[in-house]
Design an enzyme around this catalytic site. Sequence first.
Site, short mmCIF file in Angstrom:
data_model
loop_
_atom_site.label_atom_id
_atom_site.label_comp_id
_atom_site.label_asym_id
_atom_site.label_seq_id
_atom_site.Cartn_x
_atom_site.Cartn_y
_atom_site.Cartn_z
N CYS A 146 -21.26 -69.58 -29.86
CA CYS A 146 -20.73 -68.02 -30.09
C CYS A 146 -20.67 -67.73 -31.56
O CYS A 146 -19.71 -68.68 -32.66
CB CYS A 146 -19.88 -67.62 -28.94
N GLY B 232 -24.85 -69.17 -32.11
CA GLY B 232 -25.57 -68.60 -30.76
C GLY B 232 -26.95 -68.18 -30.53
O GLY B 232 -27.22 -67.05 -31.95
N ASN C 103 -15.64 -66.06 -28.54
CA ASN C 103 -15.56 -67.39 -28.93
C ASN C 103 -15.52 -68.73 -28.69
O ASN C 103 -14.16 -68.64 -28.60
CB ASN C 103 -16.20 -67.48 -30.17
N GLY C 104 -15.31 -69.11 -27.60
CA GLY C 104 -14.65 -71.01 -27.06
C GLY C 104 -14.98 -70.48 -25.59
O GLY C 104 -15.77 -70.03 -25.03
N TYR D 187 -20.65 -80.26 -37.25
CA TYR D 187 -22.31 -80.05 -37.12
C TYR D 187 -22.98 -78.40 -36.78
O TYR D 187 -22.93 -78.06 -37.28
CB TYR D 187 -22.82 -80.57 -35.72
P1 AMP Z 1 -29.70 -85.54 -28.95
O1 AMP Z 1 -30.81 -86.79 -29.33
O2 AMP Z 1 -30.65 -85.02 -27.78
O3 AMP Z 1 -28.88 -85.97 -28.58
O4 AMP Z 1 -29.92 -84.14 -30.17
C1 AMP Z 1 -28.65 -85.08 -31.23
C2 AMP Z 1 -29.13 -83.33 -32.54
O5 AMP Z 1 -28.91 -82.42 -31.60
C3 AMP Z 1 -28.58 -84.00 -33.20
O6 AMP Z 1 -29.63 -83.91 -34.49
C4 AMP Z 1 -27.53 -82.97 -33.61
O7 AMP Z 1 -27.54 -82.46 -34.94
C5 AMP Z 1 -28.31 -82.05 -32.75
N1 AMP Z 1 -26.83 -80.87 -31.81
C6 AMP Z 1 -25.51 -82.13 -31.55
N2 AMP Z 1 -25.06 -80.74 -31.05
C7 AMP Z 1 -24.91 -79.82 -30.37
C8 AMP Z 1 -25.41 -78.99 -29.73
N3 AMP Z 1 -24.22 -78.04 -29.83
N4 AMP Z 1 -26.03 -77.46 -30.47
C9 AMP Z 1 -27.62 -77.67 -30.83
N5 AMP Z 1 -27.75 -79.33 -31.81
C10 AMP Z 1 -26.84 -80.02 -31.44
#
Ligand code: AMP
Length: 492
Positions: free
Chosen positions: A2, A29, A103-104, A254
């Site tokens: 969020c 979000g 957010n949290g 990230y």
């Molecule tokens: P996966 O291989 O399905 O684990 O997806 C990995 C990808 O998800 C990486 O490119 C990350 O940048 C992205 N990622 C990591 N954490 C999140 C998150 N909380 N929300 C959205 N994307 C994420």
Amino acid sequence: MCGIFGAVTPGTDAAGIAALGVFSLQHRGQESAGIAVSDGDQLMLYKDLGLIAQVLDERKLPSLRGPLAIAHCRYSTTGSTIWENAQPTFRMSRGKALAVGHNGNLVNTRELLARLEGGKTRLPATTDTELLTALLADDPSGDTVQALLNVLPHVKGAYSLAILDDKRVIGVRDPFGFRPLVLGRIEPHDDDPEGKRSGAWMISSESAAIDVAGGTVVRDIAPGEIVILEEGKEPVSIQFAPGNEKLCVFELIYFGRPDSYMLGRNLYESRRRMGVALAAESPVAADMVMPVPDTGAPAAAGYAEGSGLHYREGMVRNRYSGRTFIQPSQHMRQRGVTVKLSPLREVVAGKRLVVVDDSIVRGTTTRQIVALLRKAGATEVHLRISSPPIHHPCFYGIDTQIETELIASTHSVDEIRDFVGADSLSFLSIAGVLQALDLPYDKFCFACFDGNYPVPVPYDTARHKFVLEDPDGEPVSRGELRAAAPTEVPHA
Ligand code: AMP
């Protein structure tokens, strides 16, 4: 996750600046968006499912009048993606309205529910934010700040809040400061002919949104601090609890925008340095380095720099697709990746690739990316991840609540490499992350990596995303939600 944003803009409507601010936080979000405004007397709220540009378009903004506003974009961690759960939440308190953006994620939701008239109150929404709003509105003091001082000592977990009542925008950060929150302002200036937006104060999840809104960042709101913004007044600060900062390190790895700053560190630079550290920890013979776009790019640049290998873009990303993981169902996630990413055959064919990404969560996206690159002719795919393996669920605001969803909690690094189909796979160590950030371990929450949870998480449905949709339900089995013993943490 969020995104939250709040603004007090004396002499002019705050809705535009709040919409612009939260638009700059869209990456936090994408499920719903909303805004609440006050003209000093009455509150008005508008929210809907969808992206900010769809929900807060220019036909709606002019009717949202008043110099005080808060805005929110949602990524669900408690409760489903339904209209009722969009934020800000809204409630009447002794004849006065109150709106909250959060957010949290709270971890003692059941306990808090029991405080509400013995648990009998029916809430219109099923989020922890709705519950918090109801507790604030029910407080006998009838004053928002006093209600916060009365209620917050009972609230456990992660919360950065933007709160609006008739006269004030209030920013709150939990005592551990799990989620970021910054204070910004637009200085009054003489060359502003209309006097618009002069002398404005803002709160925002991230500093980049303050920049976009035309302001300057004043400081981070401290863990355990309440900041009160009122028209024509300097901000008032109350330290409601001793702060012990444990900022989510995943924000820097990230989540946050590369142009944002957290704990004094620019996120692009931090990620680039993580890439340099990764190249030092896990070198490999290859022809080129490429990122998984977009979020892997800074670390890939750092890896190229550290390794001396060429940097190329080996995939293009459809700029109109959102973050795949953020969409709540696995089915949507799986469909998402091919829509989002395409390999550049010209670049990758016949090459030994180092592919850099910031994280592996479930492994499903990564597996498809490796397959796409091989199909496009890559001869070797060496995956380098600029964060440690995610072994443990997050209960403080990221939607990874069950360990079985996390590939690293059930598979070794070699097994993950085989599952995703890479020739080699390495993750950056915790020490490598800290070296890149040049900050001590105790400033951060590393729970998803090492199981060291700063706020204990009860072994019951309080940790269950849909706890408020089935408050009387059976607790989720201990096995599913087991938090493993903290692993040994290398301190930098
Ligand atoms: P996966 O291989 O399905 O684990 O997806 C990995 C990808 O998800 C990486 O490119 C990350 O940048 C992205 N990622 C990591 N954490 C999140 C998150 N909380 N929300 C959205 N994307 C994420």
